[in-house]
Design a protein around this motif. Structure first.
Motif, PDB file in Angstrom:
ATOM      1  N   PRO A 331      27.289  70.627  51.799  1.00  0.00           N
ATOM      2  CA  PRO A 331      26.850  70.318  50.422  1.00  0.00           C
ATOM      3  C   PRO A 331      26.473  68.851  50.238  1.00  0.00           C
ATOM      4  O   PRO A 331      25.587  68.535  49.433  1.00  0.00           O
ATOM      5  CB  PRO A 331      28.065  70.701  49.575  1.00  0.00           C
ATOM      6  CG  PRO A 331      28.820  71.690  50.400  1.00  0.00           C
ATOM      7  CD  PRO A 331      28.607  71.266  51.829  1.00  0.00           C
ATOM      8  N   ALA A 332      27.139  67.964  50.956  1.00  0.00           N
ATOM      9  CA  ALA A 332      26.810  66.543  50.832  1.00  0.00           C
ATOM     10  C   ALA A 332      25.394  66.265  51.323  1.00  0.00           C
ATOM     11  O   ALA A 332      24.674  65.431  50.751  1.00  0.00           O
ATOM     12  CB  ALA A 332      27.822  65.711  51.614  1.00  0.00           C
ATOM     13  N   LEU A 333      24.966  66.982  52.372  1.00  0.00           N
ATOM     14  CA  LEU A 333      23.612  66.783  52.884  1.00  0.00           C
ATOM     15  C   LEU A 333      22.571  67.443  51.980  1.00  0.00           C
ATOM     16  O   LEU A 333      21.449  66.945  51.856  1.00  0.00           O
ATOM     17  CB  LEU A 333      23.508  67.329  54.305  1.00  0.00           C
ATOM     18  CG  LEU A 333      24.351  66.602  55.357  1.00  0.00           C
ATOM     19  CD1 LEU A 333      24.134  67.219  56.736  1.00  0.00           C
ATOM     20  CD2 LEU A 333      24.022  65.109  55.383  1.00  0.00           C
ATOM     21  N   VAL A 334      22.938  68.558  51.357  1.00  0.00           N
ATOM     22  CA  VAL A 334      22.031  69.174  50.378  1.00  0.00           C
ATOM     23  C   VAL A 334      21.828  68.218  49.210  1.00  0.00           C
ATOM     24  O   VAL A 334      20.708  68.020  48.723  1.00  0.00           O
ATOM     25  CB  VAL A 334      22.577  70.529  49.890  1.00  0.00           C
ATOM     26  CG1 VAL A 334      21.633  71.140  48.851  1.00  0.00           C
ATOM     27  CG2 VAL A 334      22.753  71.495  51.056  1.00  0.00           C
ATOM     28  N   ARG A 335      22.922  67.615  48.761  1.00  0.00           N
ATOM     29  CA  ARG A 335      22.822  66.641  47.669  1.00  0.00           C
ATOM     30  C   ARG A 335      21.975  65.442  48.097  1.00  0.00           C
ATOM     31  O   ARG A 335      21.154  64.947  47.322  1.00  0.00           O
ATOM     32  CB  ARG A 335      24.217  66.177  47.260  1.00  0.00           C
ATOM     33  CG  ARG A 335      24.208  65.087  46.187  1.00  0.00           C
ATOM     34  CD  ARG A 335      25.601  64.720  45.718  1.00  0.00           C
ATOM     35  NE  ARG A 335      25.560  63.573  44.832  1.00  0.00           N
ATOM     36  CZ  ARG A 335      25.207  63.629  43.540  1.00  0.00           C
ATOM     37  NH1 ARG A 335      24.879  64.794  43.015  1.00  0.00           N
ATOM     38  NH2 ARG A 335      25.189  62.551  42.797  1.00  0.00           N
ATOM     39  N   ARG A 336      22.158  64.980  49.335  1.00  0.00           N
ATOM     40  CA  ARG A 336      21.355  63.853  49.817  1.00  0.00           C
ATOM     41  C   ARG A 336      19.867  64.190  49.781  1.00  0.00           C
ATOM     42  O   ARG A 336      19.029  63.360  49.401  1.00  0.00           O
ATOM     43  CB  ARG A 336      21.780  63.484  51.236  1.00  0.00           C
ATOM     44  CG  ARG A 336      21.077  62.238  51.766  1.00  0.00           C
ATOM     45  CD  ARG A 336      21.419  61.958  53.203  1.00  0.00           C
ATOM     46  NE  ARG A 336      20.904  62.990  54.104  1.00  0.00           N
ATOM     47  CZ  ARG A 336      20.789  62.821  55.422  1.00  0.00           C
ATOM     48  NH1 ARG A 336      21.163  61.686  55.986  1.00  0.00           N
ATOM     49  NH2 ARG A 336      20.317  63.798  56.185  1.00  0.00           N
ATOM     50  N   ALA A 337      19.516  65.427  50.151  1.00  0.00           N
ATOM     51  CA  ALA A 337      18.110  65.854  50.084  1.00  0.00           C
ATOM     52  C   ALA A 337      17.620  65.825  48.644  1.00  0.00           C
ATOM     53  O   ALA A 337      16.491  65.390  48.362  1.00  0.00           O
ATOM     54  CB  ALA A 337      17.963  67.245  50.683  1.00  0.00           C
ATOM     55  N   GLY A 338      18.475  66.295  47.718  1.00  0.00           N
ATOM     56  CA  GLY A 338      18.102  66.261  46.309  1.00  0.00           C
ATOM     57  C   GLY A 338      17.887  64.849  45.810  1.00  0.00           C
ATOM     58  O   GLY A 338      16.956  64.576  45.035  1.00  0.00           O
ATOM     59  N   LEU A 339      18.737  63.929  46.241  1.00  0.00           N
ATOM     60  CA  LEU A 339      18.593  62.528  45.826  1.00  0.00           C
ATOM     61  C   LEU A 339      17.303  61.930  46.380  1.00  0.00           C
ATOM     62  O   LEU A 339      16.630  61.150  45.698  1.00  0.00           O
ATOM     63  CB  LEU A 339      19.798  61.722  46.299  1.00  0.00           C
ATOM     64  CG  LEU A 339      21.136  62.046  45.610  1.00  0.00           C
ATOM     65  CD1 LEU A 339      22.271  61.289  46.293  1.00  0.00           C
ATOM     66  CD2 LEU A 339      21.077  61.707  44.129  1.00  0.00           C
TER      67      LEU A 339
END
Length: 379
Positions: A331-339
């Motif tokens: 999830p942290a990497l999914v969030r990073r992609a969103g950012l």
């Protein structure tokens, strides 16, 4: 016979090669090589008709959008006219959407090439690699299914025709090699059909180009492949972000969606790829990949098609497991992609980047809103 007619007939290309796909089988690489080497092609008596992928893609879309309204097929007829009048041996169309052609569209596509031999080339890829690549294409074109659900939905054994999902329909249309071969080889206007297997990842970079030229029966000396482009792929987390984002973009027209999302993928998400994992096939997915490779082998052997490459490129192992269940992306990497997508979109709007939402769902929704503002979608 007039002098103009005699001159026109003397310049008729001996044949046309239609490279029809399949999807995710190195078509972008081949197309880039064709576009980047016009002088080398000309020296070999070859012409990439229309000169660009965009012209060929638009010509094919015209036919698909209005198959019965031939007055709207001017761009496709222009490619055929070029094939029949340019001073050379072989005209080439490389357009993977041609593999989608239905019976009623084949006539519209082939009739303008009357009097010219039409040779079809189909490139096929190991399904252990094609399935994850096809999911990525799905997520980059409005797809909303996560990796686990996608694997379940494309398994034809679990989906009846009436209940077939968009994921299953698009996958079958793109990867049902037997159906594609039967349709194109069954048309009397097609002189020959050849099949090229995509080489493994550790093969020489020019191997696919060499195989394509062999299948197309063209000799291109001195082609420069150093500047040849390939599709930029994304990592697992970035694809998962996109499929979440797509839930907010269903009302956007496809043309506008593509224009907006391509730079987001290329400039914001692709740089994250090396630090993201790849989607892995579970037991069910691996069994499907093995079965599909077997079906491709059978279809090629049964039809007696010329094979350039090797069946070894389409492995059918006795044992594909045990395989781990699908692991969700970090999830942290999914969030990073969103950012990254948020930052890219704000820069396009000329806005400063304030604090982002803490919640992933809210972050995805905000990116959708920002994209709508930037591109005038009215979301």
């Amino acid at each position: 016979m007039t002098a103009w007619t005699r001159e026109r007939l003397s310049n008729v290309a001996k044949r046309v090669v239609l490279h029809i796909g399949t999807m995710k089988s190195g078509t972008s690489f081949v197309q880039s090589a064709l576009m980047e080497n016009p002088a080398a092609l000309e020296a070999g008596g070859v012409r990439y008709l229309g000169g660009t992928f965009g012209r060929q893609a638009k010509a094919v879309r015209d036919v698909y959008q209005s198959p019965s309204r031939r007055q709207r097929h001017a761009r496709w007829r222009a490619l055929a006219d070029e094939a029949q009048t340019f001073d050379g041996e072989t005209g080439v169309v490389s357009m993977e959407f041609l593999s989608f052609a239905e019976d009623r569209q084949l006539g519209v596509l082939l009739d303008p090439f009357a009097g010219v031999d039409v040779d079809v080339v189909l490139t096929v890829r190991d399904q252990f690699r094609a399935i994850p690549a096809q999911w990525q294409t799905f997520t980059r074109n409005f797809g909303k299914d996560g990796w686990k659900r996608y694997l379940r939905r494309i398994d034809a054994s679990s989906v009846t025709p009436r209940g077939r999902t968009r994921a299953a329909t698009s996958f079958r249309r793109s990867q049902d090699v037997g159906r594609i071969l039967d349709r194109w080889s069954g048309d009397p206007r097609v002189a020959s059909v050849s099949v090229v297997t995509v080489p493994p990842p550790d093969a020489a970079r020019d191997e696919l180009w060499t195989r394509f030229c062999d299948a197309a029966r063209i000799s291109i000396a001195g082609a420069d492949l150093d500047q040849t482009k390939e599709n930029v792929s994304l990592g697992y987390a970035s694809c998962d972000f996109l499929r979440r984002l797509n839930a907010h973009l269903s009302e956007v027209k496809p043309r506008f969606y593509r224009q907006a999302m391509r730079p987001v993928a290329r400039e914001a998400l692709a740089p994250l790829r090396d630090s993201e994992s790849r989607p892995e096939l579970n037991q069910r997915g691996a069994e499907l990949a093995r079965d599909l490779n077997g079906r491709i082998r059978d279809a090629v052997s049964r039809g007696g098609f010329r094979l350039v490459g090797s069946f070894d490129d389409l492995p059918v192992p006795d044992d594909v497991g045990p395989r781990e269940p699908v692991q969700e992306p970090d999830p942290a990497l999914v969030r990073r992609a969103g950012l990254a997508a948020r930052r890219h979109t704000l820069e396009g709007l000329g806005r400063a980047s304030g604090p982002p939402p803490d919640d992933l769902d809210r972050l995805v929704a905000e990116v959708a809103t920002l994209l709508g503002i930037r591109h005038g979608w009215g979301l």
